[in-house]
Enzyme design. Sequence first.
Site, PDB file in Angstrom:
ATOM      1  N   LYS A 289       2.802   4.420   9.355  1.00  0.00           N
ATOM      2  CA  LYS A 289       4.066   5.133   9.565  1.00  0.00           C
ATOM      3  C   LYS A 289       4.522   5.680   8.218  1.00  0.00           C
ATOM      4  O   LYS A 289       4.649   4.929   7.248  1.00  0.00           O
ATOM      5  CB  LYS A 289       5.111   4.162  10.129  1.00  0.00           C
ATOM      6  CG  LYS A 289       6.332   4.836  10.724  1.00  0.00           C
ATOM      7  CD  LYS A 289       6.010   5.565  12.032  1.00  0.00           C
ATOM      8  CE  LYS A 289       7.259   6.043  12.740  1.00  0.00           C
ATOM      9  NZ  LYS A 289       8.057   4.919  13.301  1.00  0.00           N
ATOM     10  N   HIS A 290       4.733   6.980   8.149  1.00  0.00           N
ATOM     11  CA  HIS A 290       5.159   7.632   6.915  1.00  0.00           C
ATOM     12  C   HIS A 290       4.211   7.306   5.757  1.00  0.00           C
ATOM     13  O   HIS A 290       4.646   6.950   4.657  1.00  0.00           O
ATOM     14  CB  HIS A 290       6.597   7.274   6.565  1.00  0.00           C
ATOM     15  CG  HIS A 290       7.586   7.720   7.608  1.00  0.00           C
ATOM     16  ND1 HIS A 290       7.738   9.044   7.971  1.00  0.00           N
ATOM     17  CD2 HIS A 290       8.432   7.019   8.391  1.00  0.00           C
ATOM     18  CE1 HIS A 290       8.662   9.142   8.917  1.00  0.00           C
ATOM     19  NE2 HIS A 290       9.099   7.920   9.196  1.00  0.00           N
ATOM     20  N   ASN A 432       5.637   0.467  -5.646  1.00  0.00           N
ATOM     21  CA  ASN A 432       5.109  -0.882  -5.846  1.00  0.00           C
ATOM     22  C   ASN A 432       4.748  -1.512  -4.498  1.00  0.00           C
ATOM     23  O   ASN A 432       5.537  -1.477  -3.573  1.00  0.00           O
ATOM     24  CB  ASN A 432       6.130  -1.762  -6.555  1.00  0.00           C
ATOM     25  CG  ASN A 432       6.288  -1.396  -8.018  1.00  0.00           C
ATOM     26  OD1 ASN A 432       5.322  -1.210  -8.725  1.00  0.00           O
ATOM     27  ND2 ASN A 432       7.543  -1.307  -8.479  1.00  0.00           N
ATOM     28  N   HIS A 538       0.889   6.732  -5.514  1.00  0.00           N
ATOM     29  CA  HIS A 538       2.192   7.403  -5.499  1.00  0.00           C
ATOM     30  C   HIS A 538       2.206   8.565  -4.506  1.00  0.00           C
ATOM     31  O   HIS A 538       1.176   8.966  -4.023  1.00  0.00           O
ATOM     32  CB  HIS A 538       2.532   7.921  -6.898  1.00  0.00           C
ATOM     33  CG  HIS A 538       2.766   6.814  -7.888  1.00  0.00           C
ATOM     34  ND1 HIS A 538       1.780   6.359  -8.740  1.00  0.00           N
ATOM     35  CD2 HIS A 538       3.853   6.046  -8.126  1.00  0.00           C
ATOM     36  CE1 HIS A 538       2.264   5.369  -9.481  1.00  0.00           C
ATOM     37  NE2 HIS A 538       3.513   5.162  -9.123  1.00  0.00           N
TER      38      HIS A 538
END
Length: 538
Positions: A289-290, A432, A538
């Site tokens: 999800k996302h 993180n 990232h």
Amino acid sequence: MTVVSKNHPAPELVRIRRALLSVSDKRGLVDFARGLADAGVELVSTGGTRSALEKAGLTVRDVSELTGFPEIMDGRVKTLHPGVHGGLLAIRDDAEHQAAMQEHGIVDIDLVAINLYPFEQTVAGGADKATIVENIDIGGPAMIRAAAKNHAYVATLTDPDDYERVLAALAEQNGSLPLALRQELAALAYARTAAYDAAVSGWFAQDLALEAPRHRAFGGHLHDVMRYGENPHQQAAFYTTGDPRPGVASATLLQGKQLSYNNINDTDAAFELVSEFDAATSAACAIIKHANPCGVAVGDNLGDAYRRALECDQTSAFGGIVAFNRQLDAQTASEIVKLFTEVIIAPDASEEARQILSAKKNLRLMITGAMADPRQAAMTVKSVSGGLLVQGRDNGHVAPEDFKVVTQRAPDARELADMAFAFQVAKHVKSNAIVYALNGATVGIGAGQMSRVDSARIAARKAVDAAEVLGLETPRTKGSVVASDAFFPFADGLLSAIEAGATAVIQPGGSMRDQDVIDAADEAGVAMVFTGMRHFRH
């Protein structure tokens, strides 16, 4: 040298009297050439293209009739001649150009249909170096660029998909083509040669192991124009690069509507994650999800892996992406349709599974044919203002035998297996990243936080929520292992994981305060291993 324009305005309509056809992709060639001939266009061609047209009964002039020079050097030299390029580049309204054409016997070429040697396909097919080099087209790009530059008078086609609309325009304009269409075709032509050169230069860089070539080019082919991007006010399109790597770009969409920008991003993340797990060893499922996993598990079969992945965070799994590393079976498909799911991606699906999923018309089912190789080297690209960040894909892997035990207590066999699993998952969680795992399944995931301790707390909180949904008295972080994608800068993140019930920790190590973290683990009787490899994402 500065070139000064003679400023001849481009005519609105250009009569098409002569066309040069030279194609490796012969889709639609005969019908297109016949349409041109029916419109009174003289056909000129080369080699295999000419043979195909003549076999179809069309009258074709050989390009050597224009050049007065035979094809030589195994076809390497056939169109690199003033008889061709003069006919493409001449400004029709310029008296000097017309005089030069008359003096040298050069005739106008009003349309070219050229597609290039199949360089990308040759590389993707694993050909040897000599064959790859031989499929670098020279004459084709030169003619395309010449014709496109002179789009004021010449139409340039590089894709069979444009044949039909060009014939339609010829019919509508009584044998002429309008300036707007010639301009659009020129733009497509330069984009095609740019993408082609990007593929060639990229292959050279890879073959020569050039980590940072002075110039780096990227190209792609339009796959889909999307309704919008991440948000409705953003435009978006999906381009494919021809990379044969199995995944969302090469997958077959068996059912469901077009994927959105976010669907593609999330589906890629899901499939890359589940590809980490060898299908011969265990079934694996990842729910995304996302772009972050909300549940990952391995098991004896897909149904077991899906159920255990879903139990990690059923709330977030709603409307998510589900990826598998084996052929989807009917039993697992029956479980998936109980929850709203956007996309399923797998190497294959049984006929029974396809039938079950077909009842959910909006559910997309994608089949890749194979799994991606998580160790394969490749480049990733990210745009920033004024530039591109280019790096190798994170294909790093640390085997359990290379883990370094840094605490007084060593992990037991179950903890060690869960550590390896959790660290593979953490590699695909936005940093993180903190991942709790137990018996080959995630039981808590914390992603994308500004501090590692926050990720540890969020992951533990999600485990508490999941326990309530499942009717468990205690969260499944009790007795779990915890993985961190990067080192713990302080002991606080570790202490949060221990408070949540983790009994073993896997992390890269490398902090100035590693010893403080190790001491905290020893005090709690927790086992810890260092991998020496970080997995920032990232």
